[in-house]
Structure formats: C-alpha cells, structure tokens
Design a protein around this motif. Structure first.
Motif, mmCIF file in Angstrom:
data_model
loop_
_atom_site.group_PDB
_atom_site.id
_atom_site.type_symbol
_atom_site.label_atom_id
_atom_site.label_comp_id
_atom_site.label_asym_id
_atom_site.label_seq_id
_atom_site.Cartn_x
_atom_site.Cartn_y
_atom_site.Cartn_z
ATOM 1 N N LEU A 1 10.920 -25.311 -23.044
ATOM 2 C CA LEU A 1 10.424 -24.064 -22.466
ATOM 3 C C LEU A 1 11.035 -22.827 -23.116
ATOM 4 C CD1 LEU A 1 10.477 -25.029 -18.671
ATOM 5 C CD2 LEU A 1 8.464 -24.870 -20.143
ATOM 6 N N VAL B 1 7.945 -25.348 -11.330
ATOM 7 C CA VAL B 1 7.131 -24.507 -12.209
ATOM 8 C C VAL B 1 5.900 -25.227 -12.741
ATOM 9 C CG1 VAL B 1 8.319 -25.094 -14.364
ATOM 10 C CG2 VAL B 1 7.296 -22.811 -14.083
ATOM 11 N N ILE C 1 4.941 -19.058 -19.069
ATOM 12 C CA ILE C 1 6.301 -18.520 -19.128
ATOM 13 C C ILE C 1 6.412 -17.449 -20.205
ATOM 14 C CG2 ILE C 1 8.679 -19.116 -19.748
ATOM 15 C CD1 ILE C 1 8.354 -21.668 -18.185
ATOM 16 N N MET D 1 14.209 -27.830 -20.643
ATOM 17 C CA MET D 1 14.609 -26.427 -20.793
ATOM 18 C C MET D 1 14.510 -25.998 -22.249
ATOM 19 S SD MET D 1 15.261 -25.105 -17.832
ATOM 20 C CE MET D 1 16.341 -23.697 -18.090
ATOM 21 N N VAL E 1 14.082 -21.509 -13.743
ATOM 22 C CA VAL E 1 13.306 -20.897 -14.816
ATOM 23 C C VAL E 1 13.557 -19.389 -14.848
ATOM 24 C CG1 VAL E 1 10.952 -20.385 -15.581
ATOM 25 C CG2 VAL E 1 11.546 -22.692 -14.822
ATOM 26 N N THR F 1 13.159 -29.811 -14.022
ATOM 27 C CA THR F 1 13.763 -28.465 -14.038
ATOM 28 C C THR F 1 14.079 -27.936 -12.640
ATOM 29 O OG1 THR F 1 11.782 -27.038 -14.015
ATOM 30 C CG2 THR F 1 12.532 -27.867 -16.164
#
Length: 544
Positions: A227, A513, A525, A224, A107, A101
């Motif tokens: 997440l 992250v 997150i 992604m 993020v 990422t």
C-alpha cells in the motif's frame, strides 16, 4: 472525491486539550507542536545528540534486509539511503500488526506519517524519512487476530478472526499461524467481500502476503509495503531479533536506572491526575516496565525485595544477573508501553511521532523518564482522522436532511421523528386517549366494587394492570406494523449508522480498508493521499 472538516467526538479529554487547548497541558508535554520554532529546536537537539543514538549504518543494514524482504520499492531504497546519512530525520508512528492491516486507523496513521515527513522536509529544508514502527513484540493476540467488514449479503458488520497454534503469551511476530488458518481467514474475506472488478486482485495480494510466512507481522508488513512502499515508507518490526544487539546498551541503562525511571513515571502520572485527567496506561509502583521472554512466554517484570521478577514467581533476577542475562540473551528482552518510546528515540533520529488520541494521553507519563535516559521527548503529532461516506449514503443523508453531526449524536432520535411523521393514525395519541378513557371508566367501577367488598378492589386493580399491559402490547404491535410498512426506508437509516459509526464507534476504529478498496479500487489510498493535501489534525469527512 470531496473532503470537508467535521468534528468527531474526542476519545480523550487530555488529547483533546493537547490538540485544541495546548496552554492547559503545556506542563505535561513541553513544546507546542503548532509552533515552527518547536520543529527547529527539535532538529537542532537531534543534531547535537547524534552520538547518543545507535550507529546509523548498523541500524540501516538491518532495515535494508527487512524491507528488501517485505517492502522492496525504489522509494524505500532511497529512504534508507538517506537515513544512513547524518542529519536525516525521521517521522514515525506505529501500531500492532492487525489482520489484513486491521482497522482503517492503521492506514490513516501511515498516511499521516507520509504527509508529515514531506511537510517537515519543506519546513526544515532537511531530509525527513517516513517510518512505520510495527509493534510486533506485543503479545496481546486478542487485539490483533480479527478485523471487521460489512457483509455484502446481510449489510451487517462481519467479524473475521484467526487462531494461532499455541496458547503461549508470545510476541505476535513469533505467534505461529497454520496455513489452514490463513486459508480459512482468506476464504472468509472472500465470502464477505461482494464481487467487484478488483476483488480477485485484492485476494491475490493478500494470499501472496501469507504464502511464505507463518505469522501475522510478516503478512502485515507485506500488505503495508504493497500500500505504501511507493511513498518511501520504511517498515521496522520491533520484534526483529537483529535489533536486540543494537538495543542492548539501552536496555542495560533501563535496568541500571530502573528505580529512577519508576519514580519518574510515578511523578508524571501524579501530575496528570492532579490536573483532573485519567491515566491511559498503568503505572505500577513496583513495575520494572520491561518484559522478559521465559520459555516462549512474554512476562512483565516487577521489582520486589531488590529483585526483578514476574508476579507469578516464574523468574527472579538480581540486577547483576539480569544484566548478565541481557548480555548473553538480548533476544529475551522487550519493552512495555512506557519504555518503548524511549527505545524508539534511542534507535532513530525521531523528529516527530504520529500518535492516536489514546497514545497522546499516555505519552506524557514518559516525559520525565526521557530526561532520566539523557533524551528528550519528540514532537507528538496527532494522527489524521477520516470518515469515508459512500455515494449511496450521501444520497440517503441528503434525502432525510441528515448532517454528519446528526448521525454522530442523534441518529436514533431523528429516525424516530421521521417515522412518527409517517404515522397517519397518530398511534401515540390514539393509545394515550384510549388509556385515559379506559381509566376514566374503570377507576370509578373498582372504587364502587371496593365499597362492596375490600377484596374486589384489589382484584379490580390487578385486572386493570393486566388490561393496561394488553393495551401496551397492542400499541407495540401497532408500532411494529408501522416499522414493517416502512421497512425498506428504515434500512436506509440503519445503513447510514452502520457505515459511519459501526458498533457505535467511529468508522476508522472498526472497518477494514479492503471493504472500500474493493468497491472504489486499489487507487483509493493514492487518491486520499492526494486529496487530503497538507497535514491537519482536524477530523475530515471524505465524500466518495
């Protein structure tokens, strides 16, 4: 978790004025994103120009296939179902597909898109879908092939880097990576992350993201999706060949109106510089602002002698030949940084586009070009910005009475002040007194010796300099000894700087992250999304 606002040094004076002093730059951007009426006007314009964009159904069919493969979540299915309906709007933003990422700003951009879409829905009473634009057509491999974490053993910034099969300048989405290279990168990540309750889960998810792909973009999309899929974030890879047939009419218009576009870019660039701002993107007088894929290499086209060609002379087309090639091989065409915004707006009903400061600074170059293409620049929304401060660093900062601004602007100065306060010998004063005493004794001596013989004065002066150097050397050693005496404490100071501003840059532009997910759990997150609440363009510190 506590969230507090703290200013972060701006990376762009133009972006800073856009956010905080809009009246100074209104000529460059159009409508003020702070005003509710701006959002209402944009919605009405999108409604009135629905027929200027590609067919929703055709676009959503492509996005369904792509997201089913990489981002299959019920919330994403709902987003795509809504996107197919006329009147549904989009908040988007994009980034290159970084390793694992990439840096945390990626993020944060996704978080901003999600927050902004929710708020726009409430503001306009209209469905608004969050969409992340993966810039997979970009070919700058060196920008995406690495990421940074804090090494668990050395407490130093550790870089993990990948190599690809060939040296071709191909799009990142079509740059093949061997399974051995994936394994090596994941092993490096495993070696770097300290043991934790979730480390195995993290490594498993990352391994799964690479199992059925040979390129960075697909792995990026899977992570992604892992997440953010639950929040309905739709993913789009700009390098997806299936999009090219939909984009062909827009590419054709860009070719037909290329001279007008070039003049629009140049005029906007001149306007920006006339106001005293620097340009964040190159505007070449002969630039065609389109890329062409030639023998696997993505090459930038320019206009010379009435033809479209690259600067090395590998390809050369008349306008008619280029249009014919577009019809036969749309997959060979892609956008550059100045035409991508227009293509994005032609594909999607973009209400607002989430941008970092560098992007905010170059987007006004495209404003007049939008008008050439019978379009209108969307609302530009600054990306949300955060710095995470871990509990240990909070304690150290409280212990030494350090504010966030101290760390940002004067950490070394405050460090030296603290160390000086521990100096019971007062080393600076001690050696200053010694130098003065030495010079008072030595200067009259070499003056008298000079009267005896001129050469003795020169020799004495040289000898004096050598002794002064030795005094300075001893002073340095004394200070080294003082630092060694307080080595453990000074490491605490250094760790504060490394974690908040690694490599002298904002944390969000460096660290990955997974350093924080590994320590604070995979729900971090979700907690950030919950605790940050409403959208804000102000930088905020998150106390973990």
């Amino acid at each position: 978790m506590k969230v507090v606002s703290e200013p972060l040094q701006s990376g762009s004076s133009l972006a800073d004025d856009y956010i905080h002093h809009y009246e100074k730059v209104s000529l460059l951007y159009g409508e003020d994103y702070h005003r509710d009426q701006t959002w209402m006007d944009r919605m009405k314009w999108l409604d009135d120009t629905e027929d200027r964009r590609v067919n929703r159904h055709a676009l959503v069919e492509i996005l369904k296939d792509y997201n089913e493969k990489f981002n299959s979540h019920d919330a994403v299915h709902t987003s795509l179902y809504m996107l197919e309906k006329p009147g549904t709007l989009v908040v988007t933003g994009g980034q290159q597909s970084g390793l694992f990422t990439g840096s945390m700003l990626v993020v944060y951009k996704a978080i901003t898109i999600i927050h902004a879409a929710k708020e726009a829905e409430k503001r306009l009473n209209r469905p608004v879908v969050p969409l992340f634009w993966i810039a997979g057509e970009d070919h700058d491999w060196d920008e995406v092939n690495h990421t940074y974490l804090l090494s668990g053993d050395t407490q130093q910034v550790s870089k993990i880097k990948m190599d690809k099969y060939s040296s071709q300048r191909s799009s990142v989405s079509y740059s093949a990576i061997s399974s051995d290279e994936w394994d090596r990168a994941i092993q490096s990540l495993s070696d770097t992350l300290p043991d934790s309750d979730v480390k195995v889960d993290i490594l498993t998810k990352i391994q799964q993201s690479t199992d059925t792909t040979d390129n960075l973009s697909d792995a990026f999309a899977k992570l992604m999706g892992e997440l953010f899929g639950k929040y309905g974030l739709v993913l789009l890879d700009s390098a997806d060949i299936r999009l090219r047939k939909l984009e062909s009419p827009i590419f054709a218009s860009m070719i037909e109106r290329n001279d007008d576009l070039g003049q629009a870019y140049r005029a906007a660039a001149d306007q920006i510089t006339s106001l005293g701002y620097g340009l964040q993107a190159d505007v070449a007088d002969d630039g065609a602002n389109l890329f062409y894929i030639h023998e696997g290499n993505r090459i930038l086209l320019a206009k010379q002698e009435g033809k479209f060609m690259d600067r090395k002379g590998l390809v050369s087309f008349t306008k008619e030949q280029l249009l014919d090639m577009l019809e036969m091989h749309p997959e060979r065409f892609s956008n550059n940084v100045l035409t991508r915004p227009i293509m994005q707006d032609s594909l999607l009903p973009v209400l607002a586009c989430v941008l970092g400061q560098g992007e905010i600074a170059y987007w006004p170059i495209t404003r007049q070009a939008f008008e050439i293409m019978d379009a209108k620049m969307p609302i530009l929304l600054p990306r949300m910005s955060f710095t995470l401060i871990e509990d240990t660093q909070q304690k150290y900062m409280e212990k030494y009475s350090l504010s966030f601004q101290d760390v940002q602007y004067r950490l070394q100065e405050r460090r030296e002040q603290w160390l000086s306060a521990q100096d019971s010998l007062q080393i600076d004063k001690l050696f200053s007194t010694t130098r003065e005493a030495f010079e008072q004794l030595y200067d009259p001596l070499i003056e008298q010796l000079g009267n005896l013989q001129t050469g003795l004065y020169t020799l004495g002066q040289s000898n004096k300099n050598k002794i002064a150097d030795q005094i300075s050397y001893l002073e340095g050693k004394a200070k080294d000894a003082l630092e060694q005496q307080h080595e453990a404490t000074l490491r605490q100071w250094d760790r504060i700087g490394t974690l908040l501003f690694p490599m002298g840059k904002p944390q969000e532009r460096v660290f990955n992250v997974y350093h924080y997910l590994n320590r604070y759990g995979l729900s971090l997150i979700d907690e950030i999304l919950e605790k940050t609440g409403d959208y804000s363009e102000e930088h905020r510190v998150i106390l973990l």
